[in-house]
Each structure stands twice: as structure tokens, then as C-alpha cells.
Write a protein that holds these residues in place. Sequence first.
Motif, PDB file in Angstrom:
ATOM      1  N   PRO A 123      -1.844   7.238 -18.906  1.00  0.00           N
ATOM      2  CA  PRO A 123      -3.192   7.639 -18.517  1.00  0.00           C
ATOM      3  C   PRO A 123      -3.264   8.215 -17.108  1.00  0.00           C
ATOM      4  CG  PRO A 123      -3.219   5.468 -19.527  1.00  0.00           C
ATOM      5  CD  PRO A 123      -1.781   5.817 -19.277  1.00  0.00           C
ATOM      6  N   LEU A 124      -3.906   9.394 -17.013  1.00  0.00           N
ATOM      7  CA  LEU A 124      -4.200  10.014 -15.731  1.00  0.00           C
ATOM      8  C   LEU A 124      -5.691   9.811 -15.507  1.00  0.00           C
ATOM      9  CD1 LEU A 124      -2.201  13.356 -16.067  1.00  0.00           C
ATOM     10  CD2 LEU A 124      -1.390  11.099 -15.322  1.00  0.00           C
ATOM     11  N   VAL A 125      -6.041   9.053 -14.481  1.00  0.00           N
ATOM     12  CA  VAL A 125      -7.420   8.658 -14.218  1.00  0.00           C
ATOM     13  C   VAL A 125      -8.200   9.819 -13.594  1.00  0.00           C
ATOM     14  CG1 VAL A 125      -8.878   7.048 -12.920  1.00  0.00           C
ATOM     15  CG2 VAL A 125      -6.778   6.231 -14.024  1.00  0.00           C
ATOM     16  N   ALA A 126      -9.331  10.123 -14.192  1.00  0.00           N
ATOM     17  CA  ALA A 126     -10.185  11.202 -13.686  1.00  0.00           C
ATOM     18  C   ALA A 126     -10.600  10.893 -12.249  1.00  0.00           C
ATOM     19  CB  ALA A 126     -11.420  11.344 -14.570  1.00  0.00           C
ATOM     20  N   GLY A 127     -10.599  11.919 -11.426  1.00  0.00           N
ATOM     21  CA  GLY A 127     -11.025  11.769 -10.048  1.00  0.00           C
ATOM     22  C   GLY A 127      -9.917  11.402  -9.080  1.00  0.00           C
ATOM     23  N   ALA A 128      -8.717  11.081  -9.584  1.00  0.00           N
ATOM     24  CA  ALA A 128      -7.599  10.761  -8.682  1.00  0.00           C
ATOM     25  C   ALA A 128      -7.279  11.986  -7.836  1.00  0.00           C
ATOM     26  CB  ALA A 128      -6.370  10.328  -9.467  1.00  0.00           C
ATOM     27  N   LEU A 129      -6.855  11.752  -6.604  1.00  0.00           N
ATOM     28  CA  LEU A 129      -6.454  12.865  -5.740  1.00  0.00           C
ATOM     29  C   LEU A 129      -5.206  13.549  -6.286  1.00  0.00           C
ATOM     30  CD1 LEU A 129      -6.897  11.337  -2.164  1.00  0.00           C
ATOM     31  CD2 LEU A 129      -8.523  12.723  -3.470  1.00  0.00           C
ATOM     32  N   ALA A 130      -4.267  12.740  -6.733  1.00  0.00           N
ATOM     33  CA  ALA A 130      -3.011  13.262  -7.253  1.00  0.00           C
ATOM     34  C   ALA A 130      -2.442  12.271  -8.260  1.00  0.00           C
ATOM     35  CB  ALA A 130      -2.010  13.480  -6.115  1.00  0.00           C
ATOM     36  N   THR A 131      -1.561  12.759  -9.119  1.00  0.00           N
ATOM     37  CA  THR A 131      -0.866  11.885 -10.058  1.00  0.00           C
ATOM     38  C   THR A 131       0.627  12.185 -10.013  1.00  0.00           C
ATOM     39  OG1 THR A 131      -1.374  13.437 -11.845  1.00  0.00           O
ATOM     40  CG2 THR A 131      -2.794  11.488 -11.635  1.00  0.00           C
ATOM     41  N   VAL A 132       1.400  11.135 -10.220  1.00  0.00           N
ATOM     42  CA  VAL A 132       2.850  11.230 -10.240  1.00  0.00           C
ATOM     43  C   VAL A 132       3.303  10.507 -11.507  1.00  0.00           C
ATOM     44  CG1 VAL A 132       4.987  10.698  -9.006  1.00  0.00           C
ATOM     45  CG2 VAL A 132       2.871  11.080  -7.714  1.00  0.00           C
ATOM     46  N   GLU A 133       3.850  11.257 -12.454  1.00  0.00           N
ATOM     47  CA  GLU A 133       4.343  10.634 -13.687  1.00  0.00           C
ATOM     48  C   GLU A 133       5.827  10.347 -13.536  1.00  0.00           C
ATOM     49  OE1 GLU A 133       2.577  12.020 -17.531  1.00  0.00           O
ATOM     50  OE2 GLU A 133       1.954  13.685 -16.236  1.00  0.00           O
ATOM     51  N   CYS A 134       6.242   9.189 -14.065  1.00  0.00           N
ATOM     52  CA  CYS A 134       7.612   8.728 -13.850  1.00  0.00           C
ATOM     53  C   CYS A 134       8.209   8.073 -15.080  1.00  0.00           C
ATOM     54  CB  CYS A 134       7.639   7.676 -12.735  1.00  0.00           C
ATOM     55  SG  CYS A 134       7.049   8.245 -11.148  1.00  0.00           S
ATOM     56  N   ALA A 135       9.528   8.090 -15.126  1.00  0.00           N
ATOM     57  CA  ALA A 135      10.301   7.262 -16.044  1.00  0.00           C
ATOM     58  C   ALA A 135      10.859   6.123 -15.200  1.00  0.00           C
ATOM     59  CB  ALA A 135      11.435   8.067 -16.667  1.00  0.00           C
ATOM     60  N   LEU A 136      10.795   4.915 -15.717  1.00  0.00           N
ATOM     61  CA  LEU A 136      11.305   3.763 -14.977  1.00  0.00           C
ATOM     62  C   LEU A 136      12.814   3.919 -14.807  1.00  0.00           C
ATOM     63  CD1 LEU A 136      10.553   1.066 -13.651  1.00  0.00           C
ATOM     64  CD2 LEU A 136      10.962  -0.020 -15.865  1.00  0.00           C
ATOM     65  N   GLU A 137      13.263   3.958 -13.570  1.00  0.00           N
ATOM     66  CA  GLU A 137      14.678   4.183 -13.242  1.00  0.00           C
ATOM     67  C   GLU A 137      15.427   2.869 -13.078  1.00  0.00           C
ATOM     68  OE1 GLU A 137      17.905   6.828 -11.908  1.00  0.00           O
ATOM     69  OE2 GLU A 137      16.069   7.175 -13.026  1.00  0.00           O
ATOM     70  N   ALA A 138      14.826   1.917 -12.354  1.00  0.00           N
ATOM     71  CA  ALA A 138      15.480   0.630 -12.079  1.00  0.00           C
ATOM     72  C   ALA A 138      14.433  -0.360 -11.614  1.00  0.00           C
ATOM     73  CB  ALA A 138      16.557   0.797 -11.001  1.00  0.00           C
ATOM     74  N   VAL A 139      14.760  -1.630 -11.766  1.00  0.00           N
ATOM     75  CA  VAL A 139      13.921  -2.707 -11.255  1.00  0.00           C
ATOM     76  C   VAL A 139      14.829  -3.630 -10.446  1.00  0.00           C
ATOM     77  CG1 VAL A 139      12.380  -4.622 -11.803  1.00  0.00           C
ATOM     78  CG2 VAL A 139      12.360  -2.565 -13.235  1.00  0.00           C
ATOM     79  N   LEU A 140      14.480  -3.831  -9.187  1.00  0.00           N
ATOM     80  CA  LEU A 140      15.261  -4.654  -8.284  1.00  0.00           C
ATOM     81  C   LEU A 140      14.486  -5.911  -7.925  1.00  0.00           C
ATOM     82  CD1 LEU A 140      16.216  -1.705  -5.915  1.00  0.00           C
ATOM     83  CD2 LEU A 140      17.585  -2.605  -7.799  1.00  0.00           C
ATOM     84  N   ASP A 141      15.195  -6.946  -7.511  1.00  0.00           N
ATOM     85  CA  ASP A 141      14.536  -8.166  -7.061  1.00  0.00           C
ATOM     86  C   ASP A 141      14.026  -7.958  -5.642  1.00  0.00           C
ATOM     87  OD1 ASP A 141      13.675 -10.871  -7.075  1.00  0.00           O
ATOM     88  OD2 ASP A 141      15.460 -11.412  -5.920  1.00  0.00           O
ATOM     89  N   GLY A 142      12.801  -8.375  -5.405  1.00  0.00           N
ATOM     90  CA  GLY A 142      12.210  -8.269  -4.072  1.00  0.00           C
ATOM     91  C   GLY A 142      11.494  -9.547  -3.701  1.00  0.00           C
ATOM     92  N   GLY A 143      12.153 -10.693  -3.850  1.00  0.00           N
ATOM     93  CA  GLY A 143      11.514 -11.969  -3.529  1.00  0.00           C
ATOM     94  C   GLY A 143      10.480 -12.326  -4.573  1.00  0.00           C
ATOM     95  N   ASP A 144       9.217 -12.503  -4.153  1.00  0.00           N
ATOM     96  CA  ASP A 144       8.183 -12.860  -5.123  1.00  0.00           C
ATOM     97  C   ASP A 144       7.595 -11.617  -5.802  1.00  0.00           C
ATOM     98  OD1 ASP A 144       6.701 -11.917  -2.965  1.00  0.00           O
ATOM     99  OD2 ASP A 144       5.558 -13.760  -2.685  1.00  0.00           O
ATOM    100  N   HIS A 145       8.176 -10.455  -5.545  1.00  0.00           N
ATOM    101  CA  HIS A 145       7.786  -9.210  -6.188  1.00  0.00           C
ATOM    102  C   HIS A 145       9.022  -8.525  -6.772  1.00  0.00           C
ATOM    103  CE1 HIS A 145       4.086  -9.797  -4.019  1.00  0.00           C
ATOM    104  NE2 HIS A 145       3.567  -8.697  -4.544  1.00  0.00           N
ATOM    105  N   ALA A 146       8.794  -7.606  -7.692  1.00  0.00           N
ATOM    106  CA  ALA A 146       9.845  -6.712  -8.168  1.00  0.00           C
ATOM    107  C   ALA A 146       9.707  -5.415  -7.374  1.00  0.00           C
ATOM    108  CB  ALA A 146       9.673  -6.426  -9.651  1.00  0.00           C
ATOM    109  N   ILE A 147      10.790  -4.673  -7.293  1.00  0.00           N
ATOM    110  CA  ILE A 147      10.762  -3.337  -6.707  1.00  0.00           C
ATOM    111  C   ILE A 147      11.068  -2.382  -7.859  1.00  0.00           C
ATOM    112  CG2 ILE A 147      11.762  -1.752  -5.024  1.00  0.00           C
ATOM    113  CD1 ILE A 147      12.657  -4.348  -3.467  1.00  0.00           C
TER     114      ILE A 147
END
Length: 176
Positions: A123-147
Motif C-alpha cells: 500500500p502507498l498511502v495517499a498524501g505521502a511526500l514520497a514512497t520507497v518500495e522494497c524487497a526485504l534484504e536481511a533482518v539483523l538483531d538490534g537488541g530489543d529491536h530488529a534492524i
Amino acid sequence: MTTALAAADPGSPATPHRPAGGVDMRTAMSSFCTGVALITALEPDGSPVGMAVQSFSSVSLDPPLICFCPAHTSTTWPRIRAAGRFAVNILGHDQQEVCRRFAMPGADRFAGVDWTPGASGAPLVAGALATVECALEAVLDGGDHAIALGRVTELDVHREGEPLVFFRRGYGRVRR
């Protein structure tokens, strides 16, 4: 005022959230202004899913990569991760209410929000300044968050405008 993180000593009153100097991580980091974006994807059944983030950044121009950092406690992140493709919707200052809806757990986030599917289906939200579409490349550990690293597949600037920013635990705008 500077503080040093306390050593990992079980007897120390300091914690990773509250270093030895007494200022907690959230308070210190609230001095840094960040942009606000919505990460959106489509689930296998065609339902849109999305969440608000302030931890979004460009990582590399060659190859084109971005990152965002969802909390491990997020119930939305596993659904976006499973989709494998997502869009970053960079919000304008006039989209504060949309951002609040996407930040609320359990909310029907897309109720009343106009969107169109991007090239990836996300979904591209109407009114957004810009959109960046991506394919998930990698997920890294970042403590209590993922990167989450995304490889950019499509880019678009939809309109000129002032961005929605988050500063000192509140929304604001940048004027030029």
C-alpha cells in the motif's frame, strides 16, 4: 551533561535504559529529531498491514538499501516480514492523525485511509511526500529491536511539502 553506560554489574543501580549519570535513553534520544514514516505491506489474503516508525534511514546508494527498526514486541512486524515486500510512506506534516492511527496497537489502521497498491503490491498511502518500495534484504538483531534492511525496487516523490517529524516525544514540522 554526559553519562557513561554502566558496566554489566548486577549490583550496579544503572541499567542499559538508565545509565550511570541518571538520564535514561529515551530522554537523551528525544533530543534527536527524526522523520516519521509508515511501513506497509500486503498479507497473502490481500489485507493491508502497516505500522508507524521513526527509525528509518537510507543505508546505501549502491546497492540502494534502506533500514528501519521495528520492536521485537511488535505484532505487526512479523506480518510485514512474512510479506517479504513493503513500502515506506514518508509522511507530510499534515498527516499526523494518520500516523497516530498507525501507531496505535489494535487499531483498524487503514480505516478511512486512501491508498493504492504500488508496483510491489504494498500500500502507498495517499498524501505521502514520497514512497520507497522494497524487497526485504536481511533482518539483523538490534537488541530489543530488529534492524530490517530493504533493497529499494521503486522510488517516487509525490508532492512537495514539509515532513512530519518526531521530537521530544511529540510531533512537529520542519519549515524551510
